[in-house]
Each structure stands twice: as structure tokens, then as C-alpha cells.
Design an enzyme around this catalytic site. Structure first.
Site, PDB file in Angstrom:
ATOM      1  CG  HIS A   1     -25.653  95.794 -24.075  1.00 31.28           C
ATOM      2  ND1 HIS A   1     -25.956  94.992 -24.683  1.00 31.28           N
ATOM      3  CD2 HIS A   1     -24.487  95.626 -23.648  1.00 31.28           C
ATOM      4  CE1 HIS A   1     -25.695  94.135 -24.643  1.00 31.28           C
ATOM      5  NE2 HIS A   1     -24.644  94.086 -23.891  1.00 31.28           N
TER       6      HIS A   1
ATOM      7  CB  CYS B   1     -23.645  89.414 -24.158  1.00 30.18           C
ATOM      8  SG  CYS B   1     -24.486  90.671 -24.513  1.00 30.18           S
ATOM      9  CG  LEU B   2     -25.168  88.504 -18.821  1.00 29.79           C
ATOM     10  CD1 LEU B   2     -25.784  89.309 -16.904  1.00 29.79           C
ATOM     11  CD2 LEU B   2     -25.315  86.846 -18.119  1.00 29.79           C
TER      12      LEU B   2
ATOM     13  CG  HIS C   1     -19.326  93.839 -24.129  1.00 25.66           C
ATOM     14  ND1 HIS C   1     -19.402  92.842 -24.839  1.00 25.66           N
ATOM     15  CD2 HIS C   1     -20.785  93.953 -23.985  1.00 25.66           C
ATOM     16  CE1 HIS C   1     -20.246  91.542 -24.484  1.00 25.66           C
ATOM     17  NE2 HIS C   1     -21.350  92.024 -23.704  1.00 25.66           N
ATOM     18  CD  GLU C   2     -21.548  95.815 -20.135  1.00 27.24           C
ATOM     19  OE1 GLU C   2     -23.432  96.076 -20.085  1.00 27.24           O
ATOM     20  OE2 GLU C   2     -21.182  94.231 -20.036  1.00 27.24           O
TER      21      GLU C   2
ATOM     22  N   GLY D   1     -20.604  92.952 -16.526  1.00 26.50           N
ATOM     23  CA  GLY D   1     -21.366  94.223 -16.847  1.00 26.50           C
ATOM     24  C   GLY D   1     -22.625  93.655 -17.404  1.00 26.50           C
TER      25      GLY D   1
ATOM     26  CD  GLN E   1     -26.530  93.510 -21.112  1.00 28.04           C
ATOM     27  OE1 GLN E   1     -25.862  93.794 -20.435  1.00 28.04           O
ATOM     28  NE2 GLN E   1     -26.853  91.696 -21.564  1.00 28.04           N
TER      29      GLN E   1
END
Ligand code: ZN
Length: 184
Positions: A155, A109-110, A151-152, A49, A54
Site C-alpha cells: 500500500h 482489503c478494506l 500486503h500492507e 492491518g 487507506q
């Protein structure tokens, strides 16, 4: 299309509360191109995701792709060999936990590269959102999919998974995660 640059932990944009998207904007060429770029960027980095903050856009948008390579793939909706990976676009999502029971999954996480952490989150959630066409949608998710959504969407409120951790002994570098913690 373009690969977008990923903001890394420490960049204040990851800690800001993102702004809602204007509905009139969704069908514009620029916005649709941005969605394509988000998907391309997520795939390039093999993320499950990606949220707009991000990629340095502080707006309430997230994309998620259901992919076979995940160990928790059985929790993914529409996940069988006959179906191609499914891309979800979430615009202005609202999330509501449906249970107090929690599931624990190792998250990565990226924007926090090289690390994994064990996080407990509600095991079932309901979400309301607009899709890539601006259509009002609703879905209920359980298991790993519910965790990815939380999680997404965190953000979009300036939160990272490490904020949700309650046991920092379960924060690991990728190599140590694979050596000591990877579920069989
Ligand atoms: Zn993330």
C-alpha cells in the site's frame, strides 16, 4: 480518537508512492493521535492491518493487529490465549524477501471491499522499521504474517493485492469465497 474514512479502490491516493515520515515528527501529539486513530479505524472495520494511504494520508505508516479469529492464526507470533492481541506499528518499513519460495493465501482489503483473491508471495521476509516511539526495530516473519506485512507495505508503494494476482479465476466475492474456496 476518531474513526477515519477508508479510501476505496479507484481513489488515486491508493496508487501514489507514500512519503517517508520525518523521525522528528513521530513523538508529536498529532502524529501519536493519528496512530491511535489508525488502530481504532482498523478495529472498527475488523481489519488485520491498515496502511496510512487507506485513510487518505500518503505517508509510510502501517498498523497490524494479531487477532485470534483468523484461520491462519498459528502463523502469528505471540499468539496464545494468555497474551492480548498485539499491535504493531511500522514506520518507514523496508522489506527484504529471504526466500524465493512462495506461500499462497486468500487476501482481502478494506479498500477493495467484498472481494477476496488468492495471492502468492515470498514465504519469509526480513523487515526494518521504526516503531511508534521512533525506535529502530527489525523482525523476520514467515507464513501468513509475512503475507500481511507484504500486503500492507505494498500500500505504501501504491500497490493493491489484485496487482499481485496471477490467476484471476481466484478472485471471488465474499459469499462465493465462503461457498467455494474457504479452506476446511
Ligand atoms: Zn489492503
Amino acid at each position: 480518537m476518531a474513526i477515519l474514512k477508508i479510501a476505496q479502490m479507484g481513489n488515486p491516493i491508493l496508487r501514489a508512492v507514500a512519503k517517508p515520515v520525518q523521525e522528528s515528527e513521530i513523538k508529536t501529539k498529532d502524529f501519536q493521535k493519528f496512530l491511535q486513530d489508525m488502530v481504532e479505524t482498523m478495529r472498527e472495520h475488523e481489519g488485520l492491518g491498515l496502511a496510512a494511504p487507506q485513510v487518505h494520508h500518503s505517508i509510510r505508516v502501517s498498523v497490524i493487529e494479531m487477532r485470534k479469529s483468523n484461520p491462519d492464526e498459528q502463523d502469528y507470533p505471540n499468539n496464545n490465549d494468555k497474551e492480548p492481541p498485539k499491535i504493531y506499528v511500522f514506520i518507514n518499513p523496508e522489506i527484504k524477501p529471504l526466500t524465493k519460495e512462495t506461500n499462497s493465501y486468500w487476501e482481502g482489503c478494506l479498500s477493495v471491499p467484498g472481494l477476496r483473491g488468492l495471492v502468492s508471495r515470498p514465504g519469509k521476509v526480513n523487515i526494518k522499521y521504526l516503531d511508534e516511539n521512533g525506535k529502530k526495530c527489525e523482525l523476520t516473519a514467515e507464513g501468513f504474517f509475512a503475507t500481511i506485512l507484504q500486503h500492507e507495505f505494498d500500500h505504501l508503494d501504491g500497490k493493491l493485492y489484485i496487482d499481485r494476482m496471477t490467476d484471476m479465476t481466484k478472485l471471488a466475492f465474499d459469499a462465493e469465497f465462503e461457498k467455494y474456496w474457504l479452506p476446511d
